[in-house]
Enzyme design. Structure first.
Site, PDB file in Angstrom:
ATOM      1  N   PHE A  11      47.751  33.972  38.016  1.00 16.01           N
ATOM      2  CA  PHE A  11      47.304  32.996  38.928  1.00 16.01           C
ATOM      3  C   PHE A  11      46.832  31.914  38.181  1.00 16.01           C
ATOM      4  O   PHE A  11      47.407  30.793  38.577  1.00 16.01           O
ATOM      5  CB  PHE A  11      45.963  33.687  39.708  1.00 16.01           C
ATOM      6  N   ILE A  58      51.759  41.952  25.291  1.00 12.37           N
ATOM      7  CA  ILE A  58      51.240  41.358  23.843  1.00 12.37           C
ATOM      8  C   ILE A  58      50.812  42.865  23.240  1.00 12.37           C
ATOM      9  O   ILE A  58      50.209  42.601  21.915  1.00 12.37           O
ATOM     10  CB  ILE A  58      49.917  40.750  24.198  1.00 12.37           C
ATOM     11  N   LEU A  79      46.297  33.831  27.815  1.00 19.07           N
ATOM     12  CA  LEU A  79      45.348  34.217  29.057  1.00 19.07           C
ATOM     13  C   LEU A  79      45.765  35.635  29.502  1.00 19.07           C
ATOM     14  O   LEU A  79      45.292  36.236  30.370  1.00 19.07           O
ATOM     15  CB  LEU A  79      45.765  33.239  30.243  1.00 19.07           C
ATOM     16  N   TYR A 147      35.305  45.947  30.895  1.00 19.00           N
ATOM     17  CA  TYR A 147      36.002  44.505  30.780  1.00 19.00           C
ATOM     18  C   TYR A 147      35.127  43.565  30.041  1.00 19.00           C
ATOM     19  O   TYR A 147      35.600  42.908  29.109  1.00 19.00           O
ATOM     20  CB  TYR A 147      36.330  44.115  32.318  1.00 19.00           C
TER      21      TYR A 147
END
Length: 315
Positions: A11, A58, A79, A147
């Protein structure tokens, strides 16, 4: 410049890619499509500056080494991440691997090639706001979810590479971002979900009492902040916030979007232990070092988002 953008099919990543291309750079997008969608970047496909879209992770060190060796990136906008709080509670290992180990892998390549890294963190690392002037970068942090914990660990690694190796690096903490191209399902943001339910004639469900507040930043303002963080060395070694500077309760947000209060319902919170009761951003540092200020009001941003959801038939 040659720029690597991880999470560029997501997004916010999509908007960052658009800004970078408009600014005349050559961009490589790396995304594993766990959160992102290829259709997000469809309109960018034919842009001469978009050199490649690579579907990959990644966590693949060999792939990162190949990309960095081949293209000698000037900046890496990082990001790519697992971003869902509830998912991190249910499965902390995946979030830790993607957000912390993945960031370490990026940092190692950036160190090898002297590539500036702009690390996208989150306002979810902060403890609740207790000051009317908002949360500054010196505000206490509180890893209330895996998180947030993974992001804090990654932030510390990014800053350690600045101090230990002199690597140009900045940690950015945008507040709750919303707008076109955000998912409208359960993994999306509250604004997109509320608008989708409004247009579909469904009730707007609020977790808990709805008195928790959020500082909602329109995505084009967020993307401008992200991109500008890579263009100057004034923020190297720094943590920088960006937000609208105005918070709103989730109850008031729902009323603003739907109008009819009878369509608002309250449901049991799925992760009350990780809720941050008040989030209000102080962006003075971004204004001072980046000359950045938000330009889109909440009301205008909601209207733009609703128009996009309406025209894309996401209801």
């Amino acid at each position: 410049m040659n720029i690597l953008l991880t999470g560029g099919a997501g997004f916010i990543g999509r908007w960052v890619a658009k800004q970078l291309l408009e600014d005349g750079h050559q961009v490589w997008i790396l995304d594993d499509l766990s959160n992102g969608r290829e259709e997000n970047i469809e309109e960018l496909r034919n842009h001469q500056g978009l050199k490649s879209f690579i579907e990959g992770t990644i966590l693949n060190e060999a792939l990162l080494e190949e990309l960095f060796d081949a293209h000698r990136f000037d900046i890496c906008y990082h990001l790519g991440a697992s971003i869902n709080v509830q998912d991190s509670i249910d499965d902390p290992g995946t979030t830790f691997n993607n957000d912390t180990i993945g960031t370490f892998n990026i940092l190692e390549q950036c160190r090898k090639h002297r590539t500036k890294v702009v690390f996208m963190s989150t306002c979810m690392v902060y403890d609740r706001c207790t000051d009317a002037s908002g949360i500054t970068e010196a505000h206490p942090i509180k890893p209330a979810s895996p998180y947030a914990g993974a992001k804090i660990a990654a932030e510390n690694m990014v800053l350690s590479y600045y101090h230990a190796y002199g690597l140009p690096a900045v940690v950015i903490r945008p507040f709750n971002t919303y707008g076109p191209f955000q998912k409208t399902g359960g993994e999306g943001g509250v604004v997109a979900i509320f608008i989708k339910n409004k247009l579909a004639g469904r009730p707007l469900a609020i977790y808990g009492e709805g008195t928790q507040t959020r500082d909602l930043l329109y995505v084009s303002d967020c993307a401008r902040f992200v991109v500008q963080s890579g263009y100057t060395d004034r923020v190297d070694g720094e943590i920088v916030n960006a937000g609208l500077g105005r918070d709103i309760t989730i109850n008031d947000l729902a009323k603003t979007i739907v109008g009819d209060e009878s369509r608002i319902v309250h449901v049991e919170h799925i992760h009350p232990q990780s809720e941050i009761q008040k989030l209000l951003c102080n962006s003075d540092k971004a204004n001072r070092l980046l000359d950045w200020t938000p330009t889109v009001s909440l009301e205008e941003g909601i209207q733009l988002t609703e128009e996009w959801i309406r025209t894309t038939n996401l209801i």
